[in-house]
Every structure is written in C-alpha cells, then in structure tokens.
Scaffold this motif. Structure first.
Motif: not given
Ligand SMILES: [Mg+2]
Ligand SMILES: Nc1ncnc2c1ncn2[C@@H]1O[C@H](COP(=O)(O)OP(=O)(O)OP(=O)(O)O)[C@@H](O)[C@H]1O
Length: 208
Positions: A16, A39, A80
């Motif tokens: 991230t 995520d 991400d």
């Molecule tokens: Mg992450």
C-alpha cells in the motif's frame, strides 16, 4: 491505459505504501491517475479519502464494481493488491497489468513468502511468457545490516530487477496518515528518501 499492479502475497511488505507513492508520483506528473484498492482492509482507499483536495487528483477506481472493465478517462492505473492471490479479481488484474511491482522486506520470512508468491505469479501465462514486466522494491532496508546484505543476495538470484531500495523511516507512516506521499511532505528531511524512488520511476517510464 498503463497499469501498474503492486503485489506480493506476503503481508505487510509495503504494497500500500508503494502503490500510494507511485500513484502520487503519476498524478504529480499530470497523468490522469487512478488507484484501485483490491484489499478488504481498504487502506489505499482510506488514504485517498484523507488526501487534501489541493493536491493532484487521484481517482478511486472500484474494479469489482466495474466488473472487469477498465475505467475510461484514466492514463495510468495503480492497483494495490491484497496479501493473497486467490481472489479471481486479483489474478485478472495482475495478468492485465503492464508492470508488477513486488515489495520485499529484509527478512527470511518475507523472502520465503516472496518465493511462494513468484511461483503463483509464474502460473499466469502472460507473466510466464515474458509479456509482463516485473520489478522488486527492497523495502525498509537498513544499510550495512546482515539482513540487508542477505536480501541483496536473495534478490540477485531471481530473474527480475531490483528497481528501488527504500530505507526504513517513520516519515512514510506520518505522510500516509495525512493522505500524502513523501513527494508532497517532509520538506528537506525527506529529500534523501524521495531520491530512492527515482530508479523505479525511470523504469516505469521506460516500460510505459
Ligand atoms: Mg496493503
Ligand atoms: N520504507 C518504510 N519505512 C518504514 N515503515 C514502512 C516502510 N514501508 C512500509 N512501512 C510501514 O509498514 C507497515 C506495512 O506497510 P503497508 O501497509 O504498506 O504494507 P502492505 O504490504 O500493504 O500490508 P498488507 O499486506 O497488510 O496490505 C505500515 O505501517 C507502513 O507504514
């Protein structure tokens, strides 16, 4: 659209942090930039929510809702990924990405996790056929430590370049808490850390 996926099935290696910083860099260079957060923890999405409106805009992209279709009006999409490759959306996106950036920490647990991740990655045909670029980011490196030396040895055994070496600093946690990247905060203190990203950014331009 140029797609950069930041992935490693090992948790906590800096996905991230790296994804948000690549997105901030692209936006700062006036590319119409999107950031997709696959995520469940939604850390990247939370960072976007905290990002001051005065800064170069980064659009939140929801690939689940878009149902595999890529959003329009975006030049560069940063993804991400979660610490898992099982989810179909993750495999789909990683296969479609032009570049897969893999952060790795200096620890044997992370090296073992990365070996497992690379095996999963090689199961994806476009990666296996060399139609995708892959680069490592050695993250949280402390110079002149045995762990850092071991990580270098580990990464040179693998067939992908180490595009950046990022030192361990609290400045990342402080910047992301405010929806910023080190390119937008930290003043002169962060200059040395900013420079560590340049080889990665050069490589991303070469591959774009
Ligand atoms: Mg992450
Ligand atoms: N270079 C660095 N120096 C210091 N701290 C860092 C650095 N990179 C990441 N961190 C910190 O390490 C922690 C994990 O980073 P991050 O959330 O980016 O990893 P992740 O791979 O996305 O984790 P997850 O697998 O849970 O999604 C965070 O607290 C982050 O601030």
């Amino acid at each position: 659209m140029y797609i950069v996926a930041v992935a490693n099935s090992k948790g906590g290696c800096g996905k991230t942090t790296v994804a948000t910083h690549i997105a901030a860099h692209f936006a700062g260079r006036n590319f119409r930039t999107g950031l997709a957060d696959l995520d469940r923890q939604q850390s990247a999405r939370g960072w976007l929510g905290r990002r001051p409106e005065s800064l170069p805009a980064i659009r939140a992209v929801d690939l689940d809702v878009e149902d595999g279709r890529l959003p329009k009006g975006i030049d560069r999409l940063v993804v991400d990924c979660p610490a898992a490759m099982a989810k179909a959306t993750v495999k789909d996106v990683v296969q479609q990405a032009d570049v897969i950036v893999v952060p790795v920490l200096p620890s044997t647990f992370d090296e073992d996790g990365t070996v497992r991740f690379l095996k999963q990655l090689m199961k994806l045909k476009p990666v296996r056929k060399n139609r995708r670029e892959v680069a490592f980011v050695a993250n949280r490196v402390r110079a002149r430590t045995r762990a850092a030396d071991r990580l270098e040895g580990f990464l040179t055994e693998l067939s992908f370049p180490v595009a950046a070496r990022l030192r361990d600093t609290q400045q990342y946690a402080n910047a992301v808490a405010d929806g910023l990247s080190l390119f937008e905060t930290g003043g002169a203190r962060a200059q040395g850390h900013r420079e560590e990203w340049l080889p990665l950014f050069d490589l991303l331009e070469r591959w774009a």
